[in-house]
Design an enzyme around this catalytic site. Sequence first.
Site, mmCIF file in Angstrom:
data_model
loop_
_atom_site.group_PDB
_atom_site.id
_atom_site.type_symbol
_atom_site.label_atom_id
_atom_site.label_comp_id
_atom_site.label_asym_id
_atom_site.label_seq_id
_atom_site.Cartn_x
_atom_site.Cartn_y
_atom_site.Cartn_z
ATOM 1 N N ASP A 280 0.845 -1.184 0.000
ATOM 2 C CA ASP A 280 0.000 0.000 0.000
ATOM 3 C C ASP A 280 0.894 1.252 0.000
ATOM 4 O O ASP A 280 1.884 1.307 0.731
ATOM 5 C CB ASP A 280 -0.863 -0.045 1.274
ATOM 6 C CG ASP A 280 -1.898 1.054 1.307
ATOM 7 O OD1 ASP A 280 -2.832 1.014 0.492
ATOM 8 O OD2 ASP A 280 -1.770 1.969 2.154
ATOM 9 N N GLU B 195 1.701 0.258 -4.882
ATOM 10 C CA GLU B 195 1.175 1.521 -5.378
ATOM 11 C C GLU B 195 2.327 2.518 -5.421
ATOM 12 O O GLU B 195 2.658 3.129 -4.406
ATOM 13 C CB GLU B 195 0.102 2.063 -4.427
ATOM 14 C CG GLU B 195 -1.182 1.269 -4.396
ATOM 15 C CD GLU B 195 -2.212 1.952 -3.495
ATOM 16 O OE1 GLU B 195 -3.303 2.282 -3.985
ATOM 17 O OE2 GLU B 195 -1.939 2.171 -2.307
#
Length: 659
Positions: free
Chosen positions: A355, A384
């Site tokens: 994340d 990400e």
Amino acid sequence: MAVQKEPDYAIDYGDPAASAGISVFSEQFDDAFYYDGDDLGARYAADGTDFKLWAPTAFEAFLVLYESWQGEPQQVLAMERSVKGTWALTVREDLEGRYYTYRVRIGDQWNEAVDPYARAVGVNGDRGYLTDLSRTTPSAWLKTDDGLQDAGPEPVSAVDAVIYEVNVRDFTVHPASGAAHKGKFLGLSESGTRGPGGIKTGLDHLADLGVTHVQLMPVYDFSTESVDETRLEDGQYNWGYDPKNYNVPEGSYATDPYDPAARVRELKELIAALHSRGLRVIMDVVYNHMYDAYRANLTKLVPGYYFRYKSDGTLSDGSFCGNEMASERRMVRKFILDSVLYWAKEYRMDGFRFDLMGLLDVGTMTEIRMRLDEIDPSMILIGEGWIMETELPWPDRANQQQADRLPRIGQFNDVLRDAVKGNIFDAQWSRGFIGGDTQAAFGVKLGIVGGIPYHEGMKLFAQEPGQCVNYAECHDNRTLWDGISLSAGERPEEVRRQMHRLASAIVLTSQGIPFLHAGQEFMRTKNGVENSYNSPDEINMMDWDRCFERRDDVAYLKALIALRAGHPAFRMRSAEEIRSRLYFEHAAEHCIAYTLRDHAGGDAAAHLYVLYHAAEGDTTLYLPELGEWKIVFGVEHVRRLEAAILEAGGIGMIVLAVS
Ligand code: CA
């Protein structure tokens, strides 16, 4: 997801007298106190448990033992100062079933904290728990030797993966899911469940799709403010992007959050169940921030060390969740690395999804890649890699701009996502390629080639296709169906359905790693909710009634996955091969056409012709004269196929082949 908290008490950052005169904020701190031992945490054995705590700024440290998750301490035992800022203690008795915390004196302040290395915890994760973890090993794993991922499916190359993102609770909490343990780890482990119209649900549905990897949204212990494990009957819901205990599963997904072994055993059983169906497991990890930097156990033990600060002393907040972990500091990097390796070994995870990876540093990510390769090089790492504001110097940020320094780590391709369906942040919702926006075709092409430098005027962030994760929908933002409803609500349902199918078709035929969101196969809707991180089950759950109603769409997605699996041309291994085998063909501007030539990727077909047709009417296309073209996919859109002429009709994908 959380709102920044002000400290609810004044933080004592420690008296440097406790740490040899070196401030926790100084660069010399790492040099003086970096500890590379592999014994941090509690090592339980029946004849005695070793405790090792890293807390260089503490004047005193104690182990606190409890009989239960609540109540007063049974014993408070002084720990001895050891090397490199560590504290050690061995308790020579069987501590099975006991709970524990650490108590440290920082300056004039006493802090009590859960061991950041705890492997089991009591309800809500407020105390560590001591037990023999080997008792939580699933029987399927006992039958294999001590090798790690050997019980799982055969390793595949990253571009052979089809990733499917699942929230544990969402998958079986629907009343018609047919699962006995609805919303739990065990619910997703159940075989043979049936739903409306007798369709397969849960694990059977998932295994039937043909995906290779299941990505589990957060399954580590997340904060009590998000889901209070003592009030599970209250219908709380949260995705859990707010870590509390990094090395322990979340209690609300266990059948009994008060039984510390249950969550451990049941998550392992889920992973074993997925492995037994040929599915590999990717864990969604959130090492970039914590729920609350001030009340985090890490801060209580070594205040000021684990988070990033701005020059004015306030917390850096690139995550918009109040704080960022300082992954570049050596003991933070070690903590993250130890945690990832622990999940890989103890839980046999097959990959990780980071994340907000753009807030972690390049050094940490490359070291994770290297260490996981020692276990199994086929482990998938994706993240990400957004370009974000942070105190971390920009060359150190593990984001899209640094992809050349992050080999074999996939990054989400937001360019393809937005080009296919329109910009997710644009209030007017640009329509994207599937909606007839011809300007968007170039962005789609950048994804088709897997984000690699295809030619001078056409390159994205990736160096190799395995670094590019293509998707049209994930847990964030509106679902693809809800986005289309917003951008093209005036168009007939059947047309919107074709647009949706075309978006999935683009994702599954593009080079790189395709990524699907659970329910995308039945055009999942969240009733337009843009950020459902704490929306009720009614919004988030997998709707098995809809899955039954749209079983034709489910079959379509399945056919797409099978198409990809059957044609290695869609899964070329290298940028070099893509550059030499993939040719864009002339087509009208509402179309994208390309060929994959000369047995690309080792394909049995000599040549493939792929057409994404984003117009409701008919279009005539002239095919390259490479042989006799035959229909492989999308026959419903073929109006005429004669020699070198293809007439396509309606929004959708056609694939032709020369054998
Ligand atoms: Ca929790």
